[in-house]
Design an enzyme around this catalytic site. Sequence first.
Site, PDB file in Angstrom:
ATOM      1  N   TYR A   1     -88.125  65.675   1.435  1.00  0.00           N
ATOM      2  CA  TYR A   1     -88.048  66.824   2.298  1.00  0.00           C
ATOM      3  C   TYR A   1     -88.904  66.516   3.350  1.00  0.00           C
ATOM      4  CZ  TYR A   1     -85.923  69.654  -1.668  1.00  0.00           C
ATOM      5  OH  TYR A   1     -85.136  69.924  -2.376  1.00  0.00           O
TER       6      TYR A   1
ATOM      7  N   LYS B   1     -84.246  57.967  -9.755  1.00  0.00           N
ATOM      8  CA  LYS B   1     -82.782  57.259  -9.772  1.00  0.00           C
ATOM      9  C   LYS B   1     -82.811  55.581  -9.068  1.00  0.00           C
ATOM     10  CE  LYS B   1     -77.797  57.932  -9.612  1.00  0.00           C
ATOM     11  NZ  LYS B   1     -77.534  58.049 -10.310  1.00  0.00           N
TER      12      LYS B   1
ATOM     13  N   ASP C   1     -79.655  62.213 -13.188  1.00  0.00           N
ATOM     14  CA  ASP C   1     -78.110  62.783 -13.670  1.00  0.00           C
ATOM     15  C   ASP C   1     -78.146  62.739 -14.863  1.00  0.00           C
ATOM     16  OD1 ASP C   1     -77.826  60.268 -13.439  1.00  0.00           O
ATOM     17  OD2 ASP C   1     -76.511  59.801 -13.367  1.00  0.00           O
TER      18      ASP C   1
ATOM     19  N   ASP D   1     -87.464  69.631  -7.862  1.00  0.00           N
ATOM     20  CA  ASP D   1     -86.667  71.161  -7.268  1.00  0.00           C
ATOM     21  C   ASP D   1     -85.107  71.788  -8.341  1.00  0.00           C
ATOM     22  OD1 ASP D   1     -86.183  73.287  -5.766  1.00  0.00           O
ATOM     23  OD2 ASP D   1     -85.737  72.600  -3.885  1.00  0.00           O
TER      24      ASP D   1
ATOM     25  N   ASP E   1     -85.654  74.270 -11.812  1.00  0.00           N
ATOM     26  CA  ASP E   1     -84.497  75.336 -11.876  1.00  0.00           C
ATOM     27  C   ASP E   1     -83.214  75.761 -13.415  1.00  0.00           C
ATOM     28  OD1 ASP E   1     -85.634  76.779  -9.265  1.00  0.00           O
ATOM     29  OD2 ASP E   1     -83.654  77.167  -8.032  1.00  0.00           O
TER      30      ASP E   1
END
Length: 357
Positions: free
Chosen positions: A142, A192, A224, A248, A252
Amino acid sequence: MRKTICLLPGDGIGPEILAQGAACLKAVAAKYGHEFIFVDALIGGAALDATGQPLPQATIDSCLGADAIYLGAVGGPKWDAAAPESRPERGILGIRKALGLFANLRPARLWPELAGACLLRADIAAKGLDLVVVRELTGDIYYGEPRGLESRNGLRTGYNTMLYNEEEIRRIAKIAFETAMGRSKKVCSVDKSNVLETSRLWKEVVNETAMLYPGIELSHMYVDNAAMQLVRDPSQFDVLLTGNIFGDILSDEATVITGSLGMLPSASLGKANPGLFEPIHGSAPDIAGTDQANPLATILSGAMLLRLGLGMPEEAQCIENAVRETLAAGYRTPDIMEKGKVATGCKGMGQEVLKRI
Ligand code: NAD
């Protein structure tokens, strides 16, 4: 103890829910002999209307002068047409940046009283869900440079840079390990590393940092798989440590499966500056001013403020117990209403919690 708390009510349901949260903090102060000084400041649309800026300098100054910051929510259709730099949401990004809030803590908990609201199959929900996502908030793809949009070989091309240095990883890992020390001492670090160099460094530094916390059981999981395991069996997790983008998405996912947006608190912490405590939901313009908002996410954010912001664990527990007892007594706002329960509104729910504090 004498502490200053900066209140940022914001927009929509923000002022309604924060009024209930602040009332609970006042009650706790009276019960435990503390003096809390509340300072109001403007943020978001309310600040735009009053000053033309979503985050006036006066608000930053008030926040910097406080021991903790307590936020409602910002945004609403009134400001949807505003230019990107003067949207209400810029106020939140701005205050995180101004205070260097690099760690975001989001507890996701399935309250037994609200098991009916859980989006998971009953046999999975029955195993329980009580975890905290510790997400890095100021780095990663980001913010990494270079970034941009350009033409390459005649094709419109977009690019971003996933970037972490070891210090950024170490400081968020420490927050995760320290959070786990006060829980069941299990941290699962998400990455990852089978594909990304950034993740390989992440894993290496997390492993090094873990040496400082010998009592902690550390595991690693690919992002994942973590996304899958969260819906398959969330009871296996206690503290989930993530970078910005993975957190992020996973935070959620972890919180929404509890089914009760109006129940979920959060904390954003920096190195030395005061922390910021807020519900994870937005300003809910569709129900603003109707006394239908659930104030419990905000009240529980107040408990996080006491525990993590002011170092008052007993006082925090007092609020959490009061919320639990209020739910056990059957009180429900519309968002968590079930047959046979006692319907109440934002103020009514706040009053019930207050009584039990
Ligand atoms: P939202 O979280 O405000 O609302 C989503 C749905 O959940 C709505 O139906 C709303 O009524 C309901 N809801 C939310 N909080 C509730 C509560 N406490 N009690 C009962 N019901 C509740 O998300 P949205 O509608 O996508 O966004 C509305 C505005 O909020 C937008 O302007 C958005 O940018 C802003 N927003 C702000 C924050 C923040 O301040 N941190 C976070 C997310 C969204």
